[in-house]
Design an enzyme around this catalytic site. Sequence first.
Site, PDB file in Angstrom:
ATOM      1  N   SER A 207       0.833  -1.196   0.000  1.00 34.79           N
ATOM      2  CA  SER A 207       0.000   0.000   0.000  1.00 34.79           C
ATOM      3  C   SER A 207       0.877   1.260   0.000  1.00 34.79           C
ATOM      4  O   SER A 207       1.699   1.436  -0.900  1.00 34.79           O
ATOM      5  CB  SER A 207      -0.961  -0.039   1.189  1.00 34.79           C
ATOM      6  OG  SER A 207      -1.945   0.959   1.084  1.00 34.79           O
ATOM      7  N   ASP A 303      -8.388  -2.448  -7.357  1.00 33.49           N
ATOM      8  CA  ASP A 303      -7.889  -2.262  -5.996  1.00 33.49           C
ATOM      9  C   ASP A 303      -8.984  -1.713  -5.077  1.00 33.49           C
ATOM     10  O   ASP A 303      -9.561  -0.660  -5.330  1.00 33.49           O
ATOM     11  CB  ASP A 303      -6.704  -1.304  -6.027  1.00 33.49           C
ATOM     12  CG  ASP A 303      -6.052  -1.130  -4.678  1.00 33.49           C
ATOM     13  OD1 ASP A 303      -6.550  -0.310  -3.889  1.00 33.49           O
ATOM     14  OD2 ASP A 303      -5.059  -1.833  -4.409  1.00 33.49           O
ATOM     15  N   HIS A 370      -6.652  -5.738  -1.765  1.00 34.62           N
ATOM     16  CA  HIS A 370      -5.628  -4.714  -1.535  1.00 34.62           C
ATOM     17  C   HIS A 370      -4.566  -5.311  -0.625  1.00 34.62           C
ATOM     18  O   HIS A 370      -4.857  -5.660   0.515  1.00 34.62           O
ATOM     19  CB  HIS A 370      -6.258  -3.477  -0.885  1.00 34.62           C
ATOM     20  CG  HIS A 370      -5.312  -2.336  -0.656  1.00 34.62           C
ATOM     21  ND1 HIS A 370      -4.819  -1.560  -1.691  1.00 34.62           N
ATOM     22  CD2 HIS A 370      -4.758  -1.830   0.473  1.00 34.62           C
ATOM     23  CE1 HIS A 370      -4.021  -0.623  -1.191  1.00 34.62           C
ATOM     24  NE2 HIS A 370      -3.953  -0.769   0.120  1.00 34.62           N
TER      25      HIS A 370
END
Length: 427
Positions: A207, A303, A370
């Site tokens: 991330s 995502d 994600h």
Amino acid sequence: MATMKVSVLWIGILIGLVFGNWADGFEEILSFNETAMSSLDSAHMEAFAASKAASASNVLMVGLTLIQGAGAKGAVCTDGTLPGYHWHQGYGSGANSWLIHLEGGAWCNNVRTCVYRKKSGRGSSAYMEKEIAFTGILSNKAEYNPDFYNWNRIKLRYCDGASFSGDSENQAAQLQFRGQRIWLAAMEEFMSKGMRSAKQALLSGCSAGGLASILHCDEFRGLFSGNTKVKCLSDAGMFLDVADVSGGHTIRKVFGGVVGLQGLKNTLPSFCTNHLDPTSCFFPQNLVAKIQTPLFILNTAYDSWQIQSSLAPTSADPSGYWHDCRLNHTACSPAQIQFLQGFRNEMLNAINRFSLSKQNGLFINSCFAHCQSERQDTWFADNSPVIGNKAIARAVGDWYFDRTSVKAIDCPYPCDKSCHHLVFRQA
């Protein structure tokens, strides 16, 4: 259907996890308070889910170490506390190999959100867990992490709010923006612990940490001699500069705030800032093709974080048209799915030049998720997501060790039945 239920209170959000086997792969259902949606960080939730899911298997727990010399260098968290990391030492054939994994956790783009982070582990080491589970790419078991299980594996905690890249302060609000200094102090610490003599090294991140692994990739390679094999892995770090459902640019406004507030103008790659504005140079689509170090991009084409916080945030959807679709892909209308297919096309366009380099690698699967490298169920398990029958761990390992070229791009949703989709349910 067998299920496992877990709940945790994190920054005012009560998260319930339910794991179940569905017809089109696996879905993980997370319930939350809608008013806290802007604070919701999928990376944190998934790391939590991974640790809980693995707890029954005697998962490795690794303690927190603070970088004692960082304070003298001004390398401190947002609240001025020392930064920290978790290190499990390598052994055997992996004793001289190092994997540095950069934690994720979104960003803070104004004084209010940065002050808010000071009361969490994303802004202060005083609130960091004293030990965390090492799963997925951090696992110490060959059956769960076949290529990196016996390496020196470090998770560098994220407490600056700008992907380890800021270098400024706000004295009035007592905020320190020292991500770049934390990065440098951490690398100095790891080099002193033995990384200086590494034969192999891999910089990874998830991330906001995945974005950081791109931003710092060439810097990382510069730490070593030419005899060290150095590569980088970005997991869920391809944040795209695209329009939201209202035609606005929500994510660009967020990134612009981060860049301006935290002083990134002088820390971003000069090969980009010499011809683009600093905010554009915080977007990886303007960076990846010019990174000189071999880089692997692991990302979902849909995502979850970007759908919720960039493409269809509540601020861009006042009528609530996207509310159900934003939380659950199966609730999307054909028109909404078409819009999301357009986002997938933007993703593929963004990596087109990057993919032409033989040294780079790709794994772009068509899942609503994600971060997939730190979770055991998505990294390497019997039912892990695959492209062409190859799991993520195998793809990354094949690329890192030059066993074969890996440029895996999935067919569009809904063709992939191996996905572990994230579904969000309002509490």
